[in-house]
Design an enzyme around this catalytic site. Structure first.
Site, PDB file in Angstrom:
ATOM      1  N   CYS D  42     -69.338  18.172 -19.791  1.00  7.86           N
ATOM      2  CA  CYS D  42     -69.450  18.373 -21.234  1.00  7.86           C
ATOM      3  C   CYS D  42     -70.737  19.140 -21.541  1.00  7.86           C
ATOM      4  CB  CYS D  42     -69.481  17.002 -21.903  1.00  7.86           C
ATOM      5  SG  CYS D  42     -69.767  17.029 -23.683  1.00  7.86           S
ATOM      6  N   THR D  44     -72.920  18.155 -23.436  1.00  5.27           N
ATOM      7  CA  THR D  44     -73.961  17.131 -23.393  1.00  5.27           C
ATOM      8  C   THR D  44     -74.575  17.041 -21.992  1.00  5.27           C
ATOM      9  OG1 THR D  44     -72.869  15.883 -25.134  1.00  5.27           O
ATOM     10  CG2 THR D  44     -74.389  14.659 -23.707  1.00  5.27           C
ATOM     11  N   HIS D  47     -76.975  19.823 -21.587  1.00  4.89           N
ATOM     12  CA  HIS D  47     -78.257  19.517 -22.241  1.00  4.89           C
ATOM     13  C   HIS D  47     -79.123  18.615 -21.355  1.00  4.89           C
ATOM     14  CE1 HIS D  47     -77.331  21.381 -26.049  1.00  4.89           C
ATOM     15  NE2 HIS D  47     -76.232  20.674 -26.197  1.00  4.89           N
ATOM     16  N   HIS D  67     -69.483  11.354 -18.749  1.00 11.89           N
ATOM     17  CA  HIS D  67     -68.693  10.441 -19.582  1.00 11.89           C
ATOM     18  C   HIS D  67     -67.222  10.826 -19.686  1.00 11.89           C
ATOM     19  CE1 HIS D  67     -70.377  13.580 -22.215  1.00 11.89           C
ATOM     20  NE2 HIS D  67     -69.246  13.491 -22.859  1.00 11.89           N
ATOM     21  N   GLU D  68     -66.833  11.978 -19.119  1.00 12.61           N
ATOM     22  CA  GLU D  68     -65.413  12.357 -19.134  1.00 12.61           C
ATOM     23  C   GLU D  68     -64.842  12.072 -17.751  1.00 12.61           C
ATOM     24  OE1 GLU D  68     -65.163  16.479 -20.237  1.00 12.61           O
ATOM     25  OE2 GLU D  68     -66.388  16.234 -22.032  1.00 12.61           O
ATOM     26  N   CYS D  97     -71.304  -3.231 -29.123  1.00 15.85           N
ATOM     27  CA  CYS D  97     -71.820  -4.570 -28.843  1.00 15.85           C
ATOM     28  C   CYS D  97     -70.704  -5.608 -28.865  1.00 15.85           C
ATOM     29  CB  CYS D  97     -72.902  -4.943 -29.865  1.00 15.85           C
ATOM     30  SG  CYS D  97     -72.231  -5.376 -31.488  1.00 15.85           S
ATOM     31  N   ILE D 179     -63.723  22.208 -27.556  1.00  8.51           N
ATOM     32  CA  ILE D 179     -63.230  21.265 -28.575  1.00  8.51           C
ATOM     33  C   ILE D 179     -62.653  22.033 -29.767  1.00  8.51           C
ATOM     34  CG2 ILE D 179     -63.884  19.397 -30.137  1.00  8.51           C
ATOM     35  CD1 ILE D 179     -65.846  18.409 -28.111  1.00  8.51           C
ATOM     36  N   ILE D 292     -68.063  13.232 -38.435  1.00 11.51           N
ATOM     37  CA  ILE D 292     -67.148  12.744 -37.397  1.00 11.51           C
ATOM     38  C   ILE D 292     -67.947  12.408 -36.152  1.00 11.51           C
ATOM     39  CG2 ILE D 292     -65.123  13.258 -35.996  1.00 11.51           C
ATOM     40  CD1 ILE D 292     -64.461  13.346 -38.930  1.00 11.51           C
TER      41      ILE D 292
END
Lengths: 349, 349, 349, 349
Positions: D42, D44, D47, D67-68, D97, D179, D292
């Protein structure tokens, strides 16, 4: 000496209609006069022709019938702006009082004083039609006149589909007459992932499969509900069911097919009371049910126009028969025989 | 040697209940054990006590009954976080499967596998109650235990009122039992400008007028509908009607009272099919109808808590009778006599 | 010889206004002529009086100013139905084109051609006012004329509050001028459980506490945000924030105060661009923001009427000053001094 | 002696990543252990690799990134039901949580304590991944593992499009990265009648035109806004604008393009504050803006699955590069060069 014109009239309290001569009207300040080009024949017109129970309670003859039309502006009243002779127009057939809570909050279609043209007041099956300018809809030149003539039922279908979001959902349409067929295609365009048509007539199921439906089921076939539900997520039911048959059986099927948390839109008009298992099929399932009447003025009309302008659907395949208006008897006959989907009368001959 | 406890049990397929000894349960990894303090007696419990048609089809004895409760955490399972012995708790009685579309999209209350405690599986009328931690609701210390014991029906009322916006609207509540009364007050707090209670029992109509209702009507009185409609805008009907009687007459009245474009929420469970004039009262009026089941998990619970914490309503006036649990027969008797609104059983003696 | 009348006029591109003589108008077919009784003075009128930046870019003198009014029908155009001389009326000051997508879908208040009376075309600070019948609002006799004169800002407040559901929620109102104060009370009536006013002026905070607000905070005080957030659930922020200050600081505070998943309505007009931390305060928090303009035609008007008829609020305490129209200079002076909340000019002397 | 495994790690506060050996974890009661098959890279992750401003403020090394993912269940905790070794799974990377208002009301994606895997806690670029069972998503066998690996960004796109109804509307997507491209196609399937992509890179505009977009505009070209608006109704603007660029210019364009009464969804994360003309572009236009974040748990996941199962879109054309995980440096390099759309790392070698 006033000019005269021909009009298709329900002359009295008996089956049948007749072409009669009437004076050509002239528009009041806020009216227009429309030279009618084409009109669509609706199931409602057939009820009035047949003089069935509903018609004999609702309609007061003599009455000029008809509410699906397209025409050209002939003359405009003194206070009318934004339209002029030569414009091609259709119009919203619910004429609200204009002054009540409903009319003033964008719900003129459910005004308690609303009159429907061709039902509660003189209609559009006529050579020259006086019509309130506030109810006009200007037809864009890209739209064929045959299609413009049936914006009214197209709007019923559009309003029913758009009454809830169908994007990403499964949709069943119970009753694949002309409005049901339009609804199948509209639902597919509007994002339904699966569209399921339910109709007892084979030629309508076939039409549906070419007009947006993913599956079509015959409610006369044993086990059809089980088979249909197998196409839904976890076999738990259909996300959105659109009832367009108006039959008691269709309505009861509708409430069985919808999933827990699903939505139902009721457009078909049952002829009498319907007995429902509200506990199982509405309350425990937490279903939302929407009664649908007419079209939103004019949100629905804009939607109809946009779907057509963007080329997302074509209504012409649904127009199976066309007649000059003097052959109106042929039009009613083909509708009685159940062969037609949509029938157009041409007033330009 | 395992400890034992007392439980109120439906022992077999016949009217009545009995206090029986059962082994005290111990919690699994994701469960808690609750020492019950107080429980509310619901109409559902009365149906099970009486062993009526509905009960005999739904309930499989022997079964520990009861679903309205408050208690104190006695023990927690190994994997349970965020709660500890000593916490005061109530809980959501719909135990979903946890894995289906409904449970995973915030609609666990309509999970098709959901079991209701005290109906489909052992319930809360017991000294020690094993309960899934995921369904717990921690009770804030500001809230009296009598009120915490009836969060379940309070949640039904809240969910029904909040299923549509009532702010600025007229609201009618058909059936002013304990849930209907709560709904009157909730609607008033939630912004309804007029709240109209409809109930045949005079003492309930009186209670309603002190509990949020602006007007109260007796459906046995001639001309009551006309009189009620006179209080609505342009006499066109009520904006939102909440059906809480579950009677066929109440449901039919509901659909007559609602205005064109209005909204109906159905919570009361009719014992059998209901015949409706869908054409006039749903379709032509473009009414939206919502079936209501249970409570949203846990949105409704937060709303209930917030209404109480902000002092917007007080449920104590609805609790008309309290009994130690060993006198459960007295509780059912006062409910049978129709005198009680809400009855509490105390398990702390 | 035509009759004449007096009008409050912005005569040219400089501060100030003057009473001038104008010919008394006569209504066209779809217009009415209103004899003005009372008018409200709005902050917008003060901007025009002062000839500030905004005014000098938007307004083209000479112009009759004013948009908040109540009057009595003096004469109606030939095509006007449903109103007659003697009727007490106010009216919607956004005059849409009547023909565009917005006007025909119930969004006339955002018609791109809409003209605001007293800003873009001659206004209501005049003895006789020609006005389109379609924009009229008939005033019920139960409503005092002082209140009827300020339906326009009342409608701004109502539209802002009702743009989202506030029932069961916490609501903050940033900026407690006359519209902010109305919003506090409307929110409380509409079901907000906590209403928090934010304003730097002490007398406005005091007024707010007597007019629906549960708490009032001074944004000049250190630590006020922390203190405010302590009143919200899990200190996570306010459910709904209504921005009515139009100041950059107020807008930035608004986005800091709103909770994750919360809602913001923006009514106050910032004089220039505003720099926002969109990532933290809108995107990561998944906040919904609504720009609010004018009032819904005529849904908002019905809501305003109903709140008043049901006695849910009384606007009279907000009217702090009244002057005969010839003393208009006094009205602007008291507004300049910041002492007034709402000021009325009386045209009946 | 514990088994070990390889993990892609951000070792410290400097650019770059490295493959490191870590102990193979074992699942707690409510966890599963997943053998990773494929992962998506991603923006992210880029980064974090680059160690830019955002990363250095948010990420605390050493951290396993990513995370994917898609993988196969290797082992399940004692309390885990409904999944078993051998199941193919992906999962929601926001770990809430579980106990707060947000987590208990279906808004776990905005839980204030939520941790994102690979950002706030160890992530999925690893041979064996311990993961909470509550966050699992079982992958249907019809779905290719490459597609299952990118359900996370697919869900971002789906959530953004479905945050408002797009059926019958015009939709603009500002920023046609992976995306944004998914959003173009989703919008088209979900009923948008016109889909307009805006991106400065020509190869992305081309991809967009083959992936749902009706038009594509280069924001570097003069007059592009005028040209774009000419495709909207009455040239009044786009019904729905989806901001996916995260650039200040893109965000400002978004608010200029949206029509009065239109809707904006903001997904792209601007690196710093953005200055907006709120008066003209939000307030007077009465625009609705939605921030979003993440995906709805698990409504969005079901939508993603259903779009794929019904064959409405195919994400494979967006996967432009695939590498074995040991060649992770190649993956980051191709992303740095701006040539790739979506890059997959394969962990099965």
């Amino acid at each position: 000496m006033p000019e005269s014109m021909l009009a298709l009239v329900k002359p009295g309290s008996a089956p049948g209609m007749s072409l009669e001569t009437r004076p050509k009207p002239s528009p009041d300040e806020n009216d227009v006069l429309i030279r009618i080009l084409k009109t669509g024949v609706c199931g409602t017109d057939v009820h009035i022709y047949d003089w069935d129970d509903w018609a004999s309670h609702r309609v007061h003859p003599p009455l000029i019938v008809g509410h699906e039309f397209v025409g050209v502006i002939e003359e405009v009243g003194d206070a009318v702006e934004d339209t002029k002779p030569g414009d091609i127009v259709s119009g919203e057939g619910h004429i609200g009082c204009g002054h009540c809570f409903f009319c003033r909050t964008g719900q003129g279609h459910i005004c308690r004083e609303a009159q429907i043209i061709g039902v509660d007041r003189d209609g559009a099956f006529v050579q020259f039609f006086r019509f309130p300018a506030a109810n006009l809809w200007k037809v864009r030149p890209e739209i064929p006149s045959d299609v413009a003539a049936i914006f009214d039922p197209f709007g019923n279908a559009m309003h029913t589909v758009m009454a809830q979001s169908v994007a990403g959902k499964s949709v069943a349409v119970v009753g694949a007459g002309s409005i049901g067929l339009m609804a199948c295609k509209i639902a597919a365009v509007a994002g339904a992932l699966t569209v399921i048509a339910v109709d007892p007539q084979e030629h309508k199921r076939k039409l549906a499969l070419g007009f947006g439906a993913t599956f079509a089921f015959d409610p006369a076939e044993e086990g059809w509900k089980q088979a249909l539900l197998a196409h839904t997520r976890e076999a738990s039911g259909v996300d959105v069911v659109l009832e367009m048959s108006g039959s008691r059986t269709g309505i009861r099927d509708t409430f069985e097919l919808v999933r827990p948390g699903g939505e139902v839109a009721l457009l078909g008009i049952p002829p009498s009371d319907v007995s429902l298992n509200l506990s199982e099929n509405v309350i425990f399932k937490s279903v939302t049910v929407r009664g649908i009447n007419g079209r939103l003025m004019f949100e629905t009309w804009y939607q109809c126009e946009q779907f057509l302008l963007e080329g997302k659907l074509d209504l012409l395949p649904l127009i199976t028969h066309r007649y000059p208006y003097r052959q109106f008897e042929d039009a009613f006959e083909v509708l009685h025989r159940g062969e037609a989907v949509k029938v157009i009368l041409d007033w330009t001959e």
